[in-house]
Scaffold this active site. Sequence first.
Site, PDB file in Angstrom:
ATOM      1  N   ARG A 200       0.864  -1.279  -0.076  1.00  0.00           N
ATOM      2  CA  ARG A 200      -0.012   0.245  -0.089  1.00  0.00           C
ATOM      3  C   ARG A 200       0.952   1.611   0.163  1.00  0.00           C
ATOM      4  O   ARG A 200       2.760   1.245   0.638  1.00  0.00           O
ATOM      5  CB  ARG A 200      -1.026   0.304   0.888  1.00  0.00           C
TER       6      ARG A 200
ATOM      7  N   GLY B 182      -2.944  -5.133  -4.533  1.00  0.00           N
ATOM      8  CA  GLY B 182      -3.274  -5.515  -3.242  1.00  0.00           C
ATOM      9  C   GLY B 182      -4.594  -4.077  -2.555  1.00  0.00           C
ATOM     10  O   GLY B 182      -5.246  -3.614  -3.331  1.00  0.00           O
ATOM     11  N   GLY B 183      -4.357  -3.469  -1.291  1.00  0.00           N
ATOM     12  CA  GLY B 183      -5.294  -3.023  -1.245  1.00  0.00           C
ATOM     13  C   GLY B 183      -5.510  -1.499  -1.816  1.00  0.00           C
ATOM     14  O   GLY B 183      -6.073  -0.341  -1.140  1.00  0.00           O
TER      15      GLY B 183
ATOM     16  N   CYS C  24       0.320  -7.714  12.102  1.00  0.00           N
ATOM     17  CA  CYS C  24       1.400  -8.109  13.335  1.00  0.00           C
ATOM     18  C   CYS C  24       0.260  -8.779  13.394  1.00  0.00           C
ATOM     19  O   CYS C  24       0.101  -9.132  14.784  1.00  0.00           O
ATOM     20  CB  CYS C  24       0.823  -6.832  14.122  1.00  0.00           C
TER      21      CYS C  24
ATOM     22  N   THR D  56      -4.071 -13.150  11.389  1.00  0.00           N
ATOM     23  CA  THR D  56      -3.912 -13.935  10.050  1.00  0.00           C
ATOM     24  C   THR D  56      -4.247 -14.693  10.864  1.00  0.00           C
ATOM     25  O   THR D  56      -4.709 -16.194  10.853  1.00  0.00           O
ATOM     26  CB  THR D  56      -3.823 -13.524   8.662  1.00  0.00           C
ATOM     27  N   ASN D  57      -3.008 -14.845  11.227  1.00  0.00           N
ATOM     28  CA  ASN D  57      -2.597 -16.132  12.264  1.00  0.00           C
ATOM     29  C   ASN D  57      -3.440 -16.127  13.755  1.00  0.00           C
ATOM     30  O   ASN D  57      -3.732 -17.463  13.838  1.00  0.00           O
ATOM     31  CB  ASN D  57      -1.050 -15.583  13.360  1.00  0.00           C
TER      32      ASN D  57
ATOM     33  N   ALA E   9       4.825 -10.334   0.698  1.00  0.00           N
ATOM     34  CA  ALA E   9       5.202 -11.250  -0.231  1.00  0.00           C
ATOM     35  C   ALA E   9       2.951 -11.651   0.200  1.00  0.00           C
ATOM     36  O   ALA E   9       2.446 -11.966   1.323  1.00  0.00           O
ATOM     37  CB  ALA E   9       5.100 -12.410  -0.825  1.00  0.00           C
ATOM     38  N   ARG E  10       2.244 -12.135  -0.764  1.00  0.00           N
ATOM     39  CA  ARG E  10       0.463 -11.825  -0.184  1.00  0.00           C
ATOM     40  C   ARG E  10      -0.103 -13.606  -1.205  1.00  0.00           C
ATOM     41  O   ARG E  10       0.327 -13.617  -1.916  1.00  0.00           O
ATOM     42  CB  ARG E  10      -0.262 -10.882  -0.367  1.00  0.00           C
TER      43      ARG E  10
ATOM     44  N   ASN F  51      -0.716 -18.327  22.435  1.00  0.00           N
ATOM     45  CA  ASN F  51      -1.610 -16.825  22.918  1.00  0.00           C
ATOM     46  C   ASN F  51      -3.348 -17.674  22.848  1.00  0.00           C
ATOM     47  O   ASN F  51      -3.555 -16.493  23.840  1.00  0.00           O
ATOM     48  CB  ASN F  51      -1.471 -16.136  20.890  1.00  0.00           C
TER      49      ASN F  51
HETATM   50  P1  GTP Z   1      -2.412  -7.693   7.225  1.00  0.00           P
HETATM   51  O1  GTP Z   1      -2.323  -8.778   6.528  1.00  0.00           O
HETATM   52  O2  GTP Z   1      -1.087  -7.533   6.573  1.00  0.00           O
HETATM   53  O3  GTP Z   1      -3.062  -6.782   8.135  1.00  0.00           O
HETATM   54  O4  GTP Z   1      -1.056  -8.161   8.679  1.00  0.00           O
HETATM   55  P2  GTP Z   1      -2.038  -9.490  10.092  1.00  0.00           P
HETATM   56  O5  GTP Z   1      -2.291  -8.897  10.379  1.00  0.00           O
HETATM   57  O6  GTP Z   1      -2.916 -10.452   9.322  1.00  0.00           O
HETATM   58  O7  GTP Z   1      -0.230 -10.207  10.092  1.00  0.00           O
HETATM   59  P3  GTP Z   1      -0.373 -11.428  10.004  1.00  0.00           P
HETATM   60  O8  GTP Z   1      -1.087 -12.443  10.848  1.00  0.00           O
HETATM   61  O9  GTP Z   1      -0.143 -11.971   8.395  1.00  0.00           O
HETATM   62  O10 GTP Z   1       1.514 -11.684  10.447  1.00  0.00           O
HETATM   63  C1  GTP Z   1       2.203 -11.106  10.360  1.00  0.00           C
HETATM   64  C2  GTP Z   1       3.504 -11.732  10.629  1.00  0.00           C
HETATM   65  O11 GTP Z   1       3.527 -11.824  12.131  1.00  0.00           O
HETATM   66  C3  GTP Z   1       4.049 -13.241   9.975  1.00  0.00           C
HETATM   67  O12 GTP Z   1       5.416 -12.772   9.541  1.00  0.00           O
HETATM   68  C4  GTP Z   1       3.913 -13.933  11.392  1.00  0.00           C
HETATM   69  O13 GTP Z   1       4.469 -15.212  11.691  1.00  0.00           O
HETATM   70  C5  GTP Z   1       4.126 -12.552  13.095  1.00  0.00           C
HETATM   71  N1  GTP Z   1       3.439 -13.098  13.784  1.00  0.00           N
HETATM   72  C6  GTP Z   1       1.848 -13.529  13.827  1.00  0.00           C
HETATM   73  N2  GTP Z   1       1.402 -13.784  15.582  1.00  0.00           N
HETATM   74  C7  GTP Z   1       2.399 -13.396  16.253  1.00  0.00           C
HETATM   75  C8  GTP Z   1       2.625 -14.398  17.454  1.00  0.00           C
HETATM   76  O14 GTP Z   1       1.679 -14.853  17.652  1.00  0.00           O
HETATM   77  N3  GTP Z   1       3.925 -14.238  17.927  1.00  0.00           N
HETATM   78  C9  GTP Z   1       5.199 -13.905  16.942  1.00  0.00           C
HETATM   79  N4  GTP Z   1       5.895 -13.412  17.264  1.00  0.00           N
HETATM   80  N5  GTP Z   1       4.793 -13.729  15.584  1.00  0.00           N
HETATM   81  C10 GTP Z   1       3.904 -13.436  14.927  1.00  0.00           C
HETATM   82  C1  SPV Z   2      -2.597  -4.550   5.329  1.00  0.00           C
HETATM   83  O1  SPV Z   2      -1.606  -4.333   4.838  1.00  0.00           O
HETATM   84  O2  SPV Z   2      -3.431  -4.002   6.154  1.00  0.00           O
HETATM   85  C2  SPV Z   2      -3.431  -5.952   4.666  1.00  0.00           C
HETATM   86  C3  SPV Z   2      -2.392  -5.357   3.521  1.00  0.00           C
HETATM   87  O3  SPV Z   2      -4.254  -6.312   5.045  1.00  0.00           O
HETATM   88  S1  SPV Z   2      -4.209  -4.313   1.745  1.00  0.00           S
HETATM   89  O4  SPV Z   2      -4.652  -5.417   1.277  1.00  0.00           O
HETATM   90  O5  SPV Z   2      -2.815  -4.147   0.934  1.00  0.00           O
HETATM   91  O6  SPV Z   2      -4.151  -3.024   2.393  1.00  0.00           O
END
Ligand code: GTP
Ligand code: SPV
Length: 610
Positions: free
Chosen positions: A82, A222-223, A274, A277-278, A388-389, A520
């Site tokens: 973005r 993406g966004g 941050c 998704t995880n 990468a997505r 968590n």
């Molecule tokens: P967007 O799609 O950009 O909104 O991201 P998101 O908030 O969904 O983040 P996502 O779950 O894809 O995690 C992003 C990064 O954070 C990855 O590299 C994960 O491995 C790392 N991560 C996620 N959960 C944890 C956690 O509980 N601990 C640590 N140390 N890293 C984490």
């Molecule tokens: C974010 O950046 O929070 C995302 C990816 O989920 S995007 O759709 O590019 O905004």
Amino acid sequence: MATAIDHGAPPVAPTRHPGLLAFVAEVAALTKPDRVHWCDGSEAEAAALADALVAAGTLIPLDPAKRPNSFYARSDPRDVARVESRTFICSEREADAGPTNNWRAPEAMRATLTPLFEGAMRGRTLYVVPFCMGPIDSPHSVIGVELTDSAYVVLSMRIMTRMGTAALDRLGSAGAFVRCVHSVGAPLAPGARDSAWPCADEKYIVHYPETREIWSYGSGYGGNALLGKKCLALRIASAMARDEGWLAEHMLILKLTAPDGAVHYIAAAFPSACGKTNMAMLEPALPGWTAETIGDDIAWMRFGADGRLYAINPEAGFFGVAPGNGPATNRNAVATLHANCLFTNTALTADGDVWWEGLSETPPPGLIDWRGRRHDPRSGEPAAHPNARFTAPAAQCPSIAREWQDSAGVPISALLFGGRRASAVPLVTEAYDWAQGVYLAASIASEATAAAEGEIGALRRDPFAMLPFCGYDMGAYFGHWLRLGEAAAAAGATLPGIYLVNWFRKDPQGRFLWPGFGDNARVLKWIVERIEGRAAAEDTPIGRVPAADALDLSGLALAPGALDTLRGVDPRLWNEEARRAGEDLARFGDSLPEALRAEQRALEARLAIV
Ligand code: GTP
Ligand code: SPV
Ligand code: MN
């Protein structure tokens, strides 16, 4: 060659909606595409588009024996995230965009954009993409129509939204819709060869909140380009939500079932990359607990007649960060990606599959990196771009909850807010009440990631994880949160608890103090036990943290002293935190609600006496 998109005759519009017909005609007259194609969302259409993108070199089909119906794209290296510096909120009054958004007067912005869009789709097809944000049958869903000259965007929107005939049917012949216009900004001269990832150096991601319009130019990523996501479902929707009394938030939605069968739904806001998704796909490290996925990025919430806060996921797919997802961290994501996906800027393996850092411990031999070069594991460069997505249908997720498309939504027990903080911020803190929770959410900060352009790692304030996504003045947005809570409480509602969390605390050597991911669930367990009135907590100046023995750490070996650090509130650090948070909030001037000024003073007073 499939012909579903390749007709010579003038298109017959599959709608009699006068506003939609006029919109398409106007944009076509301005952008001058060679063809107009109305998308029906069918499989035949998607297959024809994929064929055309493969022929153009935009997509590489993956080995169907490994990942059926899946494709790989490498973006232009200048179009990987973005672009917040090129994102604009064009409200009539500058004050309505607030101090955190780029603002231009709508008239001036239209005068800038019109010449850019003039002829921008020459040599290309204008795709009409009707889409529905939210379940087709939900009264809370919103229809948008994206006019785009990118077939990659069409395929992505087909995964991320309910796209095509179903959305058009729901719109009917007179319904309201959000007008979305997107061009990659690369008109093709007759006979000219297209590039694999057309885009423009000059980018504009523009929102007109009052007229509910989005105009995006120059990016295919993406966004910036899938306009149903951040542009509609957050920036425009937040303005609609302000006017209509609901909330459009950058939140995952998780269903948690305790061993005794009690179900809690939890929504959590973390900045981009941050951990949403995880967490949405978490596999609890605690035996007997089950977590299921409702949504991974966006929640639309409103108080129901019963006083509870109900959330829907407006999306139909996941546009997730690939790196870091592997069998040890997120098995559900890995399993979701088995077929019918798009991958962008990961690495490509020698045998026709995708790879990224974290998918396996060591890279397979013969990798091609995200720039299309042979990957040298000794170079220290990652093979996949950090942003990468994957683009994947939510229905394919093994942990998807059966009620994920419930038209009324799911009732939320707790709202979590967090960021990436190596120091200061405890693992979990419970707000004393709604107003203090709004203060904590308004003052979260996080270390910057690769999800947006800019310096990685620098600490920035990201209120509610909405800094790049709030479509109006954030001071007024805080006021909206406060008012909704007050109104619900006055009507007798039990408000969800508000919690500040931080999975990213580090020791002086830079190692994570908390294992994160499935562990968590230990924090979630404490949170639901708090809500049920069963877990112990200790007051601190910033809120309540778990009592020394209140977190279930069974089977977990934390480093000595780690628990104390994770639960600790260091008054020296927090005086500095409070000062910085106060400075940031002061930016909002008169629009900062008095209740948050009072919270700031109360926090400073509590810190002064420890
Ligand atoms: P967007 O799609 O950009 O909104 O991201 P998101 O908030 O969904 O983040 P996502 O779950 O894809 O995690 C992003 C990064 O954070 C990855 O590299 C994960 O491995 C790392 N991560 C996620 N959960 C944890 C956690 O509980 N601990 C640590 N140390 N890293 C984490
Ligand atoms: C974010 O950046 O929070 C995302 C990816 O989920 S995007 O759709 O590019 O905004
Ligand atoms: Mn996101």
